[in-house]
Design a protein around this motif. Structure first.
Motif, PDB file in Angstrom:
ATOM      1  N   VAL A   1       0.855  -1.180   0.000  1.00 39.99           N
ATOM      2  CA  VAL A   1       0.000   0.000   0.000  1.00 39.99           C
ATOM      3  C   VAL A   1       0.894   1.234   0.000  1.00 39.99           C
ATOM      4  O   VAL A   1       1.861   1.314   0.764  1.00 39.99           O
TER       5      VAL A   1
ATOM      6  N   VAL B   1      -3.546   0.490  -3.195  1.00 32.86           N
ATOM      7  CA  VAL B   1      -2.879  -0.808  -3.174  1.00 32.86           C
ATOM      8  C   VAL B   1      -2.209  -1.014  -4.529  1.00 32.86           C
ATOM      9  O   VAL B   1      -2.782  -0.680  -5.566  1.00 32.86           O
TER      10      VAL B   1
ATOM     11  N   PRO C   1      -0.201  -4.585   3.175  1.00 32.86           N
ATOM     12  CA  PRO C   1      -1.644  -4.349   3.223  1.00 32.86           C
ATOM     13  C   PRO C   1      -2.254  -5.013   4.458  1.00 32.86           C
ATOM     14  O   PRO C   1      -1.733  -6.002   4.962  1.00 32.86           O
TER      15      PRO C   1
ATOM     16  N   GLU D   1      -7.474  -5.125   2.977  1.00 36.22           N
ATOM     17  CA  GLU D   1      -6.957  -4.552   1.729  1.00 36.22           C
ATOM     18  C   GLU D   1      -6.469  -5.645   0.787  1.00 36.22           C
ATOM     19  O   GLU D   1      -6.701  -5.589  -0.421  1.00 36.22           O
TER      20      GLU D   1
END
Length: 83
Positions: free
Chosen positions: A25, A32, A64, A68
């Protein structure tokens, strides 16, 4: 499969960049991306579903969260199946 290696300080205190193919990220934007490579001092990221790459300093990437990571993998699967 996308794997992640978090940026960590190296032996001399420099940030170690994540491996190519890692899902990360961008802390600056919250986007992302998949690590496509490294150019100069930057990590090159591309959206998981494809698109234009962007450059990020290695200290501005993070692993992440599970949410995510799952969201990115679902987006890739949906694109593969035309949804």
């Amino acid at each position: 499969m996308v794997t992640m290696m978090a940026p960590t300080p190296g032996a001399y205190g420099h940030t170690v960049s994540p491996d190519t193919g890692a899902l990360v990220v961008d802390r600056r934007s919250g986007k992302v991306g998949v690590v496509m490579g490294h150019v100069g001092p930057y990590v090159q990221l591309r959206p998981p579903c494809g698109g234009l790459e962007w450059d990020v300093p290695p200290e501005d990437v993070r692993p992440p969260t599970p949410t995510e990571e799952s969201s990115a993998k679902v987006a890739v699967a949906n694109r593969r199946w035309g949804r």
